[in-house]
Design a protein around this motif. Structure first.
Motif, PDB file in Angstrom:
ATOM      1  N   LYS A  85       0.760  -1.145  -0.102  1.00  0.00           N
ATOM      2  CA  LYS A  85      -0.063   0.047  -0.064  1.00  0.00           C
ATOM      3  C   LYS A  85       0.676   1.333   0.045  1.00  0.00           C
ATOM      4  N   ALA A  86       2.042   1.164   0.807  1.00  0.00           N
ATOM      5  CA  ALA A  86       2.938   2.313   0.738  1.00  0.00           C
ATOM      6  C   ALA A  86       3.387   2.995  -0.743  1.00  0.00           C
ATOM      7  N   ASP A  89       0.382   4.727  -2.386  1.00  0.00           N
ATOM      8  CA  ASP A  89       0.088   5.879  -1.965  1.00  0.00           C
ATOM      9  C   ASP A  89       1.267   6.742  -2.298  1.00  0.00           C
ATOM     10  N   SER A  90       2.453   6.424  -3.050  1.00  0.00           N
ATOM     11  CA  SER A  90       3.328   7.230  -3.207  1.00  0.00           C
ATOM     12  C   SER A  90       3.773   7.432  -4.546  1.00  0.00           C
ATOM     13  N   GLU A 178      -3.636  -6.689   1.923  1.00  0.00           N
ATOM     14  CA  GLU A 178      -3.924  -5.824   3.023  1.00  0.00           C
ATOM     15  C   GLU A 178      -4.737  -6.694   3.684  1.00  0.00           C
ATOM     16  N   GLN A 190       0.908   7.275 -12.983  1.00  0.00           N
ATOM     17  CA  GLN A 190       2.085   7.291 -11.973  1.00  0.00           C
ATOM     18  C   GLN A 190       3.020   8.643 -12.502  1.00  0.00           C
TER      19      GLN A 190
END
Length: 316
Positions: A85-86, A89-90, A178, A190
């Motif tokens: 997930k990190a 999110d980035s 998750e 992205q």
């Protein structure tokens, strides 16, 4: 997996374009292959033994800013999350190439310059910065002027911090776990600045085919520089690396030159027999069913791509 036209743009990794531009500058006398990189980029305080040739051939030993295994096999994380997930999110954050280099320099070198081989994206970031320092223009301008325009690569762009791919295109996905549930994220839009000259380029398989044909056919480099590009440092009996180009022998009697690579949601291959008679370009948009933290599944996925490419180029 979406079906992809050869004319549809997507995120295809081709570091050989940047290596070709740098070799053209060598041919024009703007720098030498055995110049210390520190002579041209003194702001980083690089080991003066690291040469331009070592960057292109991945023999200079600097840490890979995207992460790499430690000597004991455990992962040494890179500057930003590559999975989970990190990572999802980035994907819209802006990165500066200087950030990427300085992160790599904050880590111990893997080996002394010129004594071993290890692929590192940090090398191609430095190649992009070298091109910009020598020419006074963004490296993308040089790729466009020297390669894309002369060859008619209308589907090839270097987007910088732009998150969009113009026109019809294949979507790239990443799946992560998750709370024991697999979640799939569309990674198409992205920010590719985390890759910079190591892999931000958007292109088509048709353009990749045109490029590798022109490169190996001597249309982009003088004979002496093409010979330098194809002079391999052998890593093992079946795999070697030249100056921005891979060379490997997947089966006896079939010598392949080219490159592969990936960015979140996408994976691509550009392979040719060394004389250019048989070629294949693959673009795969994965992640809809494979957990990006499941290394065994990813290896199986990529091995399938290797099998297809070998069949196409080698005939068996």
């Amino acid at each position: 997996m979406p079906r992809v036209s050869r004319l549809q743009p997507e995120r295809l990794i081709c570091p050989a374009t940047r290596a070709t531009v740098l070799l053209q500058l060598v041919g024009e006398g703007k720098l030498g292959l055995d110049d210390p990189v520190d002579r041209h980029l003194p702001r980083f305080g690089l080991d003066p033994r690291i040469t331009v040739r070592m960057l292109l051939q991945h023999t200079r030993g600097l840490f890979n800013y995207t992460g790499e295994p430690k000597p004991d096999g455990t992962p040494d994380p890179g500057m930003f999350p590559m999975s989970g997930k990190a990572a999802a999110d980035s994907v819209f954050r802006d990165y500066r190439p200087e950030e990427l280099v300085r992160f790599a320099l904050s880590k111990p070198a893997r080996f002394a310059p010129g004594t071993d081989w290890s692929y590192s994206n940090t090398n191609y970031v430095l190649v992009g910065l070298l091109i910009e320092k020598i020419t006074g223009t963004p490296y993308a301008v040089q790729v466009h002027h020297r390669i894309a325009t002369p060859l008619g690569l209308s589907g090839t762009t270097a987007p910088g911090t732009s998150t969009e791919i113009l026109g019809p295109h294949a979507h790239g996905y990443a799946t992560y776990k998750e709370a024991d549930t697999l979640r799939t994220v569309d990674f198409t839009n992205q920010n590719p600045s985390s890759a910079y000259a190591a892999g931000e380029i958007v292109s088509t398989t048709q353009d990749l085919d045109t490029f590798i044909t022109a490169l190996l056919g001597g249309k982009l480099l003088a004979p002496a520089l093409l010979a330098e590009l194809r002079t391999m440092r052998m890593v093992d009996p079946t795999f070697g690396y030249g100056l921005g180009l891979m060379h490997f022998v997947p089966i006896p009697g079939c010598d392949i030159a080219g490159h592969d690579g990936g960015i979140a949601g996408y994976y691509s291959k550009m392979y040719s027999t060394v004389e250019g008679s048989r070629r294949v370009e693959l673009s795969v948009t994965g992640g809809q069913s494979i957990d990006i933290d499941d290394l065994a599944a990813i290896q199986k996925f990529r091995a399938a791509g290797d099998k297809v490419a070998t069949k196409a180029v080698c005939g068996s």
